[in-house]
Design an enzyme around this catalytic site. Sequence first.
Site, PDB file in Angstrom:
ATOM      1  N   HIS A  25       3.927   1.561   2.391  1.00 25.32           N
ATOM      2  CA  HIS A  25       5.149   0.868   1.948  1.00 25.32           C
ATOM      3  C   HIS A  25       5.869   1.731   0.908  1.00 25.32           C
ATOM      4  O   HIS A  25       7.093   1.862   0.922  1.00 25.32           O
ATOM      5  CB  HIS A  25       4.803  -0.487   1.325  1.00 25.32           C
ATOM      6  CG  HIS A  25       4.176  -1.455   2.287  1.00 25.32           C
ATOM      7  ND1 HIS A  25       2.974  -2.083   2.042  1.00 25.32           N
ATOM      8  CD2 HIS A  25       4.573  -1.899   3.510  1.00 25.32           C
ATOM      9  CE1 HIS A  25       2.675  -2.869   3.061  1.00 25.32           C
ATOM     10  NE2 HIS A  25       3.624  -2.777   3.972  1.00 25.32           N
ATOM     11  N   LYS A  73      -5.883   6.523   9.412  1.00 27.47           N
ATOM     12  CA  LYS A  73      -5.080   5.408   8.939  1.00 27.47           C
ATOM     13  C   LYS A  73      -5.806   4.740   7.773  1.00 27.47           C
ATOM     14  O   LYS A  73      -7.037   4.604   7.820  1.00 27.47           O
ATOM     15  CB  LYS A  73      -4.943   4.420  10.107  1.00 27.47           C
ATOM     16  CG  LYS A  73      -3.789   3.516   9.974  1.00 27.47           C
ATOM     17  CD  LYS A  73      -3.492   2.799  11.280  1.00 27.47           C
ATOM     18  CE  LYS A  73      -2.375   1.839  11.016  1.00 27.47           C
ATOM     19  NZ  LYS A  73      -2.601   0.466  11.163  1.00 27.47           N
ATOM     20  N   CYS A 107      -5.467  -5.141  20.665  1.00 28.30           N
ATOM     21  CA  CYS A 107      -4.207  -4.653  20.096  1.00 28.30           C
ATOM     22  C   CYS A 107      -4.299  -3.147  19.868  1.00 28.30           C
ATOM     23  O   CYS A 107      -5.216  -2.683  19.187  1.00 28.30           O
ATOM     24  CB  CYS A 107      -3.913  -5.363  18.786  1.00 28.30           C
ATOM     25  SG  CYS A 107      -2.579  -4.562  17.891  1.00 28.30           S
ATOM     26  N   CYS A 154      -0.657 -10.398  19.440  1.00 29.53           N
ATOM     27  CA  CYS A 154      -1.379  -9.942  18.240  1.00 29.53           C
ATOM     28  C   CYS A 154      -0.716 -10.578  17.026  1.00 29.53           C
ATOM     29  O   CYS A 154       0.475 -10.375  16.780  1.00 29.53           O
ATOM     30  CB  CYS A 154      -1.341  -8.425  18.102  1.00 29.53           C
ATOM     31  SG  CYS A 154      -2.044  -7.902  16.516  1.00 29.53           S
ATOM     32  N   HIS A 182       0.843  -1.192   0.000  1.00 27.38           N
ATOM     33  CA  HIS A 182       0.000   0.000   0.000  1.00 27.38           C
ATOM     34  C   HIS A 182       0.880   1.245   0.000  1.00 27.38           C
ATOM     35  O   HIS A 182       2.115   1.148  -0.019  1.00 27.38           O
ATOM     36  CB  HIS A 182      -0.967  -0.017   1.186  1.00 27.38           C
ATOM     37  CG  HIS A 182      -0.314  -0.165   2.530  1.00 27.38           C
ATOM     38  ND1 HIS A 182       0.589   0.746   3.025  1.00 27.38           N
ATOM     39  CD2 HIS A 182      -0.413  -1.148   3.474  1.00 27.38           C
ATOM     40  CE1 HIS A 182       1.005   0.364   4.218  1.00 27.38           C
ATOM     41  NE2 HIS A 182       0.428  -0.797   4.513  1.00 27.38           N
ATOM     42  N   HIS A 227      -3.978  -2.650  15.894  1.00 29.86           N
ATOM     43  CA  HIS A 227      -4.976  -3.229  14.983  1.00 29.86           C
ATOM     44  C   HIS A 227      -6.393  -3.270  15.546  1.00 29.86           C
ATOM     45  O   HIS A 227      -7.327  -3.657  14.847  1.00 29.86           O
ATOM     46  CB  HIS A 227      -4.539  -4.635  14.550  1.00 29.86           C
ATOM     47  CG  HIS A 227      -3.296  -4.615  13.730  1.00 29.86           C
ATOM     48  ND1 HIS A 227      -2.052  -4.791  14.286  1.00 29.86           N
ATOM     49  CD2 HIS A 227      -3.112  -4.367  12.418  1.00 29.86           C
ATOM     50  CE1 HIS A 227      -1.141  -4.682  13.332  1.00 29.86           C
ATOM     51  NE2 HIS A 227      -1.755  -4.422  12.206  1.00 29.86           N
ATOM     52  N   CYS A 271       0.548  -7.991  14.238  1.00 29.84           N
ATOM     53  CA  CYS A 271       1.883  -7.370  14.358  1.00 29.84           C
ATOM     54  C   CYS A 271       2.900  -8.350  14.925  1.00 29.84           C
ATOM     55  O   CYS A 271       4.028  -7.962  15.207  1.00 29.84           O
ATOM     56  CB  CYS A 271       1.872  -6.040  15.106  1.00 29.84           C
ATOM     57  SG  CYS A 271       0.791  -5.854  16.486  1.00 29.84           S
ATOM     58  N   LYS A 327      -8.693  -1.229   5.282  1.00 29.38           N
ATOM     59  CA  LYS A 327      -9.307  -2.111   4.296  1.00 29.38           C
ATOM     60  C   LYS A 327     -10.817  -2.054   4.404  1.00 29.38           C
ATOM     61  O   LYS A 327     -11.520  -2.030   3.406  1.00 29.38           O
ATOM     62  CB  LYS A 327      -8.861  -3.554   4.539  1.00 29.38           C
ATOM     63  CG  LYS A 327      -7.541  -3.861   3.945  1.00 29.38           C
ATOM     64  CD  LYS A 327      -7.336  -5.356   3.939  1.00 29.38           C
ATOM     65  CE  LYS A 327      -5.934  -5.686   3.489  1.00 29.38           C
ATOM     66  NZ  LYS A 327      -5.656  -7.112   3.571  1.00 29.38           N
TER      67      LYS A 327
HETATM   68  N1  MSP Z   1       7.706  -6.946   8.706  1.00 25.98           N
HETATM   69  C1  MSP Z   1       7.697  -5.871   9.647  1.00 25.98           C
HETATM   70  C2  MSP Z   1       9.023  -5.135   9.620  1.00 25.98           C
HETATM   71  C3  MSP Z   1      10.204  -5.983   9.900  1.00 25.98           C
HETATM   72  S1  MSP Z   1      11.681  -5.092   9.697  1.00 25.98           S
HETATM   73  C4  MSP Z   1      12.833  -6.101  10.297  1.00 25.98           C
HETATM   74  C5  MSP Z   1       6.572  -4.892   9.295  1.00 25.98           C
HETATM   75  N2  MSP Z   1       6.061  -4.984   8.062  1.00 25.98           N
HETATM   76  S2  MSP Z   1       4.878  -4.061   7.491  1.00 25.98           S
HETATM   77  O1  MSP Z   1       4.638  -4.519   6.150  1.00 25.98           O
HETATM   78  O2  MSP Z   1       3.782  -4.080   8.400  1.00 25.98           O
HETATM   79  O3  MSP Z   1       5.412  -2.597   7.488  1.00 25.98           O
HETATM   80  C6  MSP Z   1       6.563  -2.284   6.726  1.00 25.98           C
HETATM   81  C7  MSP Z   1       6.915  -0.819   6.900  1.00 25.98           C
HETATM   82  O4  MSP Z   1       5.850  -0.019   6.393  1.00 25.98           O
HETATM   83  C8  MSP Z   1       7.083  -0.430   8.364  1.00 25.98           C
HETATM   84  O5  MSP Z   1       8.196   0.420   8.531  1.00 25.98           O
HETATM   85  C9  MSP Z   1       5.813   0.295   8.682  1.00 25.98           C
HETATM   86  O6  MSP Z   1       5.947   1.264   9.681  1.00 25.98           O
HETATM   87  C10 MSP Z   1       5.539   0.955   7.332  1.00 25.98           C
HETATM   88  N3  MSP Z   1       4.144   1.345   7.211  1.00 25.98           N
HETATM   89  C11 MSP Z   1       3.026   0.565   7.316  1.00 25.98           C
HETATM   90  N4  MSP Z   1       1.931   1.354   7.164  1.00 25.98           N
HETATM   91  C12 MSP Z   1       2.310   2.635   6.957  1.00 25.98           C
HETATM   92  C13 MSP Z   1       1.663   3.826   6.617  1.00 25.98           C
HETATM   93  N5  MSP Z   1       0.365   3.922   6.524  1.00 25.98           N
HETATM   94  N6  MSP Z   1       2.433   4.902   6.342  1.00 25.98           N
HETATM   95  C14 MSP Z   1       3.798   4.842   6.317  1.00 25.98           C
HETATM   96  N7  MSP Z   1       4.435   3.723   6.616  1.00 25.98           N
HETATM   97  C15 MSP Z   1       3.734   2.679   7.169  1.00 25.98           C
HETATM   98  O7  MSP Z   1       6.243  -4.078  10.133  1.00 25.98           O
END
Ligand code: MSP
Length: 642
Positions: free
Chosen positions: A39, A309, A161, A144, A36, A164, A147, A312
């Site tokens: 990321h 935030k 959580c 959870c 999304h 979430h 996470c 979905k």
């Molecule tokens: N897999 C773990 C990270 C492990 S690192 C050793 C994880 N994955 S995640 O897919 O949930 O998130 C990946 C990254 O995207 C994280 O740094 C998280 O903070 C970031 N984001 C997830 N949602 C976000 C937003 N809405 N906005 C900006 N970044 C956010 O956590």
Amino acid sequence: MQHLLNLPSDDIREVSEFKETFFISTAIDYPSSKPHLGHAYEKISTDVIARFKRLQGYDVHFSTGTDEHGIKMQRKAEEAGKSPGQFVDEMQEHFRGLCKALDISYDDFIRTTEQRHEKAVLAVYNAVKKRGDIYKGTYTGKYCVECETFYTDSEAPDGICPTHKKPLEIVEEESYFFRMGRYQKALIAHIKKNKSFIIPESRRNEILSRLEEPLHDLSISRKTFKWGIPLPDNSKHVMYVWMDALVNYLSSIGYPARAYRKYWPAVHVIGKDIVWHHTVIWGSILLSAGISLPKTVLVHGFVNVGGEKMSKSRGTVIDPVHIKKKYSSDYLRFFLAREIPFGEDGDFSEEALVDRVNNELIANYGNLFYRATHFAVQNFDGKIPKGKMGNDERYIASLMKKTKKSAEEHMENYRIDLALKDILNLASETNKYFQKKKPWAADRKDAASCIYTSLNALRTITLLLSPYIPDASAKALRALGTTPGRWKDADSFALKTGTKISAVMLFKKIDEEELRKKEKEVPVQAEKPERGSALTGGKYVKLEDFQRLDIRTGTVVDVKDHPNADKLLLLKVDIGGEVRQLVAGLKGIYDKKQLMGKQVVILANLEPAKLRGETSEGMLLACDDGTLLTPEKKVKDGLKVR
Ligand code: MSP
């Protein structure tokens, strides 16, 4: 050689033969669903920094990847009717695709299911064990799955959580533990001593205050599922997913081979939800394993939609690949870097993107680029003319220097947003200069000086912008007959008289009308809402579409049977001074008395239609079972509903 300062002293001799290095990483993403915009934001910000560092001349290692183990992935695979291996193989492709779509210049894409990673995880585990920091015990806790984290009572007093908002699961099992508590003091000391270990300061303070509470040991293995790296001591256990995932930063640079020291320590770019994991958990694992701590844990905020935030269930998850296809990678990169103060939360909307791109990128930099290059092609045979330096030219030259310096300072502090603001200011000052000099009306010598200065300033602007908009910058530098060069020379008048250039329109202004037409063919949210959501099965609409509906309150002032239909009633509804006739299928649901004087909600700008010979000038809003919508308390008639 700043990065060397974090190495233990015995390492310095070994690495001194290397060229200056810079290691920057993103978090590795859970490939349980498609990527999304959050990321995308993390990867774009990291990429901007990586590209900047390369321009500065560093040997950069930029890693990103996917976090593929754990119960969440196992369950998602089951739901999809696939093996976990097959599921993650397929899903990680979306994350690679995202990097490609957004021109992310990563050097390594690491997957936690790769052998090289497993090797590194086991090496770290063994080092920690050798230190006497692993023991067996029983764990009971609230977990959870989303996470992959246990929560204490103070963190989740209601058993929900905090991230979430879902009930936590009670987990009780035999587990191996890591003596994390041992490292509390060392961590506090390190954080206090190293101001740049956690950036921004607000996050640093949060962690320091959490560390005032006793630091418990960490359960690092699970017995209840299989999808993970088996523990070397006991193959009935798999490694806790965070203990596994964090090590990716080392496996990406070849750990346990000594070569990893070339790039270590890293700058980890992560979101605000995983700061504890990257500072306290990762920090204590590294201390235990005898590896130096990361140089910086750089924390960004969240990208929200409509101030909330992305969700979905509300259908507000934005697919970055769709946005890139609709606009362009450069536009999305530019917008996110410009809009969001780095470290804070920010909001995404297409309206804001269009506004910033059209007004700050295209009208400012893009237009100047075209006007100056076009003028040179038309009037100076496509060659950079010879220019003289007057006061105005000297002002631009000094602003070029000042901007390079301030942008660099902001970049060194990882404020990519502020650096960009300064660069855009140089573009608007150069625009003003161009406008003041009016080369089209000036004599040839003055016109030549203006073009010479503007094109040189444009080269500076382009170079400084290149980490943000790599695609357009590459085109622009080619048009200016030059190559990317180095950051350190970015502020010089490097374009020499006589250099051949071409006129280029770098961007196309975003035409919202044209986009709206295209938009009808593609839904905005590529992610479907979760099952059971109110939007299930619906075709998505944009907010503007909803806003086109004129929904108002009104009061029923007359009710009659429809003369030609058994089930229809004819109502007169006063919507604040104007009385509308509506035909409604309410017979048998409401009787006429119940309706008289009732306040209702109507769609007022529906095209009038004849229903069995009677005109209906709007529509009453009702639920599927015929229950009418009515304001909770009596309000003015004609009030707009949104
Ligand atoms: N897999 C773990 C990270 C492990 S690192 C050793 C994880 N994955 S995640 O897919 O949930 O998130 C990946 C990254 O995207 C994280 O740094 C998280 O903070 C970031 N984001 C997830 N949602 C976000 C937003 N809405 N906005 C900006 N970044 C956010 O956590």
